[in-house]
Design a protein around this motif. Structure first.
Motif: not given
Lengths: 156, 196
Positions: A49, A52, B31, B33-34, B36, B38-40
């Motif tokens: 999270e 970025n 953005s 906050i990335a 996450a 996508r990777f779980k």
């Protein structure tokens, strides 16, 4: 020792070389924060999270520090951030090397392919050299050369 | 505030300010906050029982075969979001003849891949035009189950390739996050092209 490391030409070369490397390294990252975020993620050092935020700020920090180093402005602030960045890069690369992570370095171009272990080692050595250069600049860069006092005629 | 601290804060604030402004302007901006997820691996795993009656033909382009479950278009993406699966579900899909796509480079693919998988190196696929992408994938069933994988670990080409396929209208695209590494570790079928 102080005479050698404090030599104004050496300091000048350090400022130009390290400054250009930092500016050059920031270009691709500025253009493509998405790919740079990917590179940071691959180091597997922070929660996904949060990757970025450094991807947005770090390229500009590199760019601005590069400019400030070349121009010699804000010496201590520039040196502080460069040391933080270089130590961070060295820790990131070293842990990736030790863990055998199949990563692209993301050092200059986030789109580059997975770097080999020897390439990562070269990057670590480069970062150590730049760190040494920045430390020399921090310690000796602020010392002004002793100028001869201009001879003045005594006031009448 | 002393001079050094002032310099440190100024440099950080200017960098952060410019970074945030340019990131907003940049079309490729990210953005704050990335995402996450996508990777779980998705928590809503399909049970093996659901697959027993499901007929999957990856090359049926008649449009008669139905997709698995009820795939919904993600309003934000504008297409069905690819799912993330682990080794257990990858093997379940493998057993019902899902189409496995290897997103790694040709060299990696030829060095060994999941048995029956085809190779679309993502780095090559992304360089093609939208028309070429449609032409390349038109022989595949849009409702069929597709499993995309790469090396596992930190590789992400499978994710990027899966999203490209989602954009092309494929409704059951799955990203096998463990990829080649997990598949080999589990001892599941592999092949090298010269072993065919």
């Amino acid at each position: 020792m102080e005479k050698v490391l404090g030599n104004k030409y050496l300091l000048w070369v350090i400022r130009i070389v390290v400054g250009i490397v930092f500016i050059y390294a920031s270009f691709y990252k500025i253009i493509s924060p998405f790919d740079f975020a990917k590179s940071i993620r691959n180091y597997d050092m922070m929660p996904i999270e949060l990757v970025n935020l450094p991807a947005i700020i770090l390229p500009y920090l590199e760019f601005i520090c590069g400019i400030l180093l070349i121009t010699g402005k804000m010496r201590k602030g520039t040196g502080f951030w460069m040391i933080i960045m270089l130590v961070g890069f060295i820790i990131g690369l070293t842990q990736a090397y030790m863990r055998g992570l199949d990563i692209d370095c993301g050092c200059f171009n986030p789109l580059e392919n997975a770097s080999s272990k020897s390439e990562i080692l070269i990057r670590i050595v480069e970062d150590f050299l730049m760190l040494a250069g920045v430390l020399i600049y921090m310690i000796f860069g602020g010392k002004k050369e002793i100028k001869k006092e201009p001879e003045t005629s005594p006031a009448v | 505030m002393n001079k050094t601290l002032k310099e440190i804060v100024t440099i950080l604030l200017v960098s952060a300010g410019i970074g945030l402004i340019f990131n907003t302007i940049n079309q490729e901006g990210v953005s704050l906050i990335a995402d996450a997820s996508r990777f779980k691996v998705d928590s809503t795993k399909i049970k093996a029982g659901d697959l027993s009656n499901f007929k999957n033909d990856p090359y049926d382009t008649t449009g008669k075969s139905m997709p698995l479950g009820n795939p919904q278009i993600d309003p934000k993406l504008g297409f069905v979001k690819p799912g993330n699966i682990g080794i257990v579900q990858a093997k379940q899909f493998y057993d019902i003849n899902a189409l496995f796509i290897d997103g790694r480079t040709r060299e990696e693919y030829f060095a060994g891949h999941i048995k029956g998988a085809i190779n679309y190196p993502y780095e090559e696929f992304k360089m093609t035009t939208p028309e070429q992408k449609v032409a390349i994938t038109k022989k595949f069933n849009k409702n069929g189950i597709i499993v995309v994988y790469c090396g596992g670990g930190t590789c992400e080409v499978s994710i990027d390739l899966a999203y490209e396929l989602g954009k092309l209208g494929f409704k059951s695209v799955n990203i096998f996050l463990g990829g080649w590494v997990d598949w080999v570790e589990a001892g599941y079928p592999t092949e090298k092209p010269n072993q065919k």
